[in-house]
Design a protein around this motif. Sequence first.
Motif, PDB file in Angstrom:
ATOM      1  N   PRO A   1      23.465   5.099   6.011  1.00  0.00           N
ATOM      2  CA  PRO A   1      22.649   6.049   6.785  1.00  0.00           C
ATOM      3  C   PRO A   1      21.195   5.581   6.849  1.00  0.00           C
ATOM      4  O   PRO A   1      20.679   5.026   5.859  1.00  0.00           O
ATOM      5  N   LEU A   2      20.568   5.785   8.000  1.00  0.00           N
ATOM      6  CA  LEU A   2      19.189   5.326   8.193  1.00  0.00           C
ATOM      7  C   LEU A   2      18.246   6.530   8.209  1.00  0.00           C
ATOM      8  O   LEU A   2      18.099   7.225   9.224  1.00  0.00           O
ATOM      9  N   ALA A   3      17.609   6.788   7.047  1.00  0.00           N
ATOM     10  CA  ALA A   3      16.615   7.859   6.958  1.00  0.00           C
ATOM     11  C   ALA A   3      15.354   7.424   7.702  1.00  0.00           C
ATOM     12  O   ALA A   3      15.016   6.251   7.740  1.00  0.00           O
ATOM     13  N   GLY A   4      14.660   8.407   8.306  1.00  0.00           N
ATOM     14  CA  GLY A   4      13.392   8.104   8.977  1.00  0.00           C
ATOM     15  C   GLY A   4      13.548   7.335  10.279  1.00  0.00           C
ATOM     16  O   GLY A   4      12.568   6.790  10.803  1.00  0.00           O
ATOM     17  N   ALA A   5      14.775   7.270  10.817  1.00  0.00           N
ATOM     18  CA  ALA A   5      14.949   6.657  12.136  1.00  0.00           C
ATOM     19  C   ALA A   5      14.359   7.587  13.192  1.00  0.00           C
ATOM     20  O   ALA A   5      14.350   8.808  13.023  1.00  0.00           O
ATOM     21  N   ARG A   6      13.864   6.989  14.273  1.00  0.00           N
ATOM     22  CA  ARG A   6      13.301   7.808  15.361  1.00  0.00           C
ATOM     23  C   ARG A   6      14.344   7.963  16.466  1.00  0.00           C
ATOM     24  O   ARG A   6      14.919   6.980  16.926  1.00  0.00           O
ATOM     25  N   VAL A   7      14.566   9.215  16.870  1.00  0.00           N
ATOM     26  CA  VAL A   7      15.538   9.498  17.930  1.00  0.00           C
ATOM     27  C   VAL A   7      14.795  10.191  19.074  1.00  0.00           C
ATOM     28  O   VAL A   7      14.326  11.317  18.931  1.00  0.00           O
ATOM     29  N   ASP A   8      14.646   9.474  20.176  1.00  0.00           N
ATOM     30  CA  ASP A   8      13.929   9.976  21.351  1.00  0.00           C
ATOM     31  C   ASP A   8      14.975  10.499  22.336  1.00  0.00           C
ATOM     32  O   ASP A   8      15.892   9.778  22.722  1.00  0.00           O
ATOM     33  N   VAL A   9      14.856  11.765  22.708  1.00  0.00           N
ATOM     34  CA  VAL A   9      15.868  12.442  23.523  1.00  0.00           C
ATOM     35  C   VAL A   9      15.215  13.008  24.776  1.00  0.00           C
ATOM     36  O   VAL A   9      14.118  13.574  24.695  1.00  0.00           O
ATOM     37  N   TRP A  10      15.854  12.821  25.939  1.00  0.00           N
ATOM     38  CA  TRP A  10      15.410  13.512  27.164  1.00  0.00           C
ATOM     39  C   TRP A  10      16.603  13.741  28.082  1.00  0.00           C
ATOM     40  O   TRP A  10      17.586  13.009  28.021  1.00  0.00           O
ATOM     41  N   GLN A  11      16.502  14.780  28.893  1.00  0.00           N
ATOM     42  CA  GLN A  11      17.641  15.128  29.748  1.00  0.00           C
ATOM     43  C   GLN A  11      17.203  16.042  30.881  1.00  0.00           C
ATOM     44  O   GLN A  11      16.085  16.550  30.900  1.00  0.00           O
ATOM     45  N   ALA A  12      18.102  16.235  31.851  1.00  0.00           N
ATOM     46  CA  ALA A  12      17.894  17.192  32.940  1.00  0.00           C
ATOM     47  C   ALA A  12      18.284  18.589  32.463  1.00  0.00           C
ATOM     48  O   ALA A  12      19.049  18.735  31.506  1.00  0.00           O
ATOM     49  N   ASN A  13      17.767  19.609  33.154  1.00  0.00           N
ATOM     50  CA  ASN A  13      18.119  20.978  32.756  1.00  0.00           C
ATOM     51  C   ASN A  13      19.432  21.416  33.410  1.00  0.00           C
ATOM     52  O   ASN A  13      20.125  20.611  34.040  1.00  0.00           O
ATOM     53  N   GLY A  14      19.763  22.685  33.237  1.00  0.00           N
ATOM     54  CA  GLY A  14      21.034  23.198  33.735  1.00  0.00           C
ATOM     55  C   GLY A  14      21.154  23.175  35.254  1.00  0.00           C
ATOM     56  O   GLY A  14      22.241  23.344  35.807  1.00  0.00           O
ATOM     57  N   ALA A  15      20.020  22.930  35.943  1.00  0.00           N
ATOM     58  CA  ALA A  15      20.057  22.813  37.398  1.00  0.00           C
ATOM     59  C   ALA A  15      20.136  21.354  37.838  1.00  0.00           C
ATOM     60  O   ALA A  15      20.250  21.063  39.033  1.00  0.00           O
ATOM     61  N   GLY A  16      20.061  20.421  36.871  1.00  0.00           N
ATOM     62  CA  GLY A  16      20.188  19.005  37.221  1.00  0.00           C
ATOM     63  C   GLY A  16      18.869  18.313  37.536  1.00  0.00           C
ATOM     64  O   GLY A  16      18.858  17.261  38.177  1.00  0.00           O
ATOM     65  N   TYR A  17      17.746  18.881  37.082  1.00  0.00           N
ATOM     66  CA  TYR A  17      16.437  18.257  37.342  1.00  0.00           C
ATOM     67  C   TYR A  17      15.686  17.976  36.047  1.00  0.00           C
ATOM     68  O   TYR A  17      15.735  18.771  35.110  1.00  0.00           O
TER      69      TYR A  17
END
Lengths: 291, 291
Positions: free
Chosen positions: A142-158
């Motif tokens: 397991p990698l403690a302190g890893a950075r996880v960058d997350v992005w996504q569209a909303n429920g309308a698809g934008y």
Amino acid sequence: MSKVSFSEEASVEVVTESFADTPDPRLKHILTSLVEHLHAFVKDIEPTEAEWEQAIGFLTATGHLCDDTRQEFVLLSDVLGVSMLVDAINNRKSVAATDTTVLGPFHMVESPPRDLGANISLDGNGEPCVFAGQVRSSDGTPLAGARVDVWQANGAGYYDVQQPDVQPERNLRGLFETDERGRFWLRTVVPRYYPIPDDGPVGRLLTATKRHPNRPAHIHVIAEAPGHASLTTHVFVEGSPYLDSDTVFGVKESLIRPVTNVDDPARAEHYGIANPFRLIEFDIILDPVRP
Amino acid sequence: MSKVSFSEEASVEVVTESFADTPDPRLKHILTSLVEHLHAFVKDIEPTEAEWEQAIGFLTATGHLCDDTRQEFVLLSDVLGVSMLVDAINNRKSVAATDTTVLGPFHMVESPPRDLGANISLDGNGEPCVFAGQVRSSDGTPLAGARVDVWQANGAGYYDVQQPDVQPERNLRGLFETDERGRFWLRTVVPRYYPIPDDGPVGRLLTATKRHPNRPAHIHVIAEAPGHASLTTHVFVEGSPYLDSDTVFGVKESLIRPVTNVDDPARAEHYGIANPFRLIEFDIILDPVRP
């Protein structure tokens, strides 16, 4: 006239010779290869002069549509599979590591650092769910302190940047750090499939070829940990429309995950969400950087 | 996921499959060939992600520079030899017929009809000369009533459309009709070599590859006669700099003509010019259209 004259037969020789004095060997190699492949393409299709003018017009219109928030040449690269090919070439990896896929054009703003468990859905548009997983090295550590960058569209698809007047700034974006056991978790909404912008030359190309402009539902992830190769990927939502025909060719079967229904009050409390809840789980395996 | 997943190996198969339903067979052939050659190019050079971004930026800047009077994608096509290749493919001809070369970007306004012998140099910038020749069919028959469209840069190396505030409108342009013996003659100035516009992405490409931006001195000609294939070409001035390194690869040895000194009062009177005078002679041979 000491040199060979231009002709169909001599075209590659004549044009590559013009690049003979290029000081940068990499640039010289790229241009030589470009001329070889571009001339082979032209010789294969034998365009009429009108078709050549259409091609010039298409490229010009594509350029004219590019601005700070719209990159039509990236879209063109995407729908021709070039973006995925560049991704594949630059991310040859071990069998164990998580598959990569395209970055896409919407990582144009930095994701804000957020605490584990934070809710990145600032507009509440979509079905609430938990997104959780563990980041591990390819040997299982397991990698403690890893950075996880997350992005996504909303429920309308934008994405937020497509609707600056509608969505809060940095909606559905977050930069997280894994805990001592390499785990991350956050609250968000189930993403929705969406069309790439299709009101320009690339959209006209898709229409003329009877291709749809849609991408199946996905969450973007960039994972980074010290001593490991950075990884850019998506998790795709099982059952989403267009999983078998993503218009940018980004889907890999290994990246598809279900949205499960969880009835577990202890876990719900841990995640800070009402029980029962919906969950997308996605573990991320990174390759160590070779010394 | 019924289809093959995207990978380096399967990239051409996966992307060409996406064009399978294209209704227009010509468009389908062009796109299939494009994907094959474009992916082969990418696999050959293995671009880094930064190089891919540079390529996107180059194409975007090229598109942004295009407007009603500047066509940077045509320049790019020119300096990569694509324009000459399209010309060669579309103008396969008999051995007898005059060689063709590129149209170039400056035939953007119609040439005004003028009488034989007219002086097309309205600004008097350059050394006066006569441009004369005969239009014949490939069997030697003179072609009366053939149309000869002529345009060129002035003695400073600029076309009228590049200097709307300096040169008179339609300077150095004329549409002539051959006489009963297929002859044409007009007064003009000896053209000068000139650089293509080099303050944009194409100019930066030339600089990075140590190529100069110049074209050798030339007069543009389009010749047309009933029953014959239209012919687009230049006559190049013997002795001009850059004849062996035209940046658009337009020079063919068969198209180079000397500027001769003529001391012949009768001819001078026929041409309406003071004796002695300078002369560029250029006969034009057209192929009959095949029935």
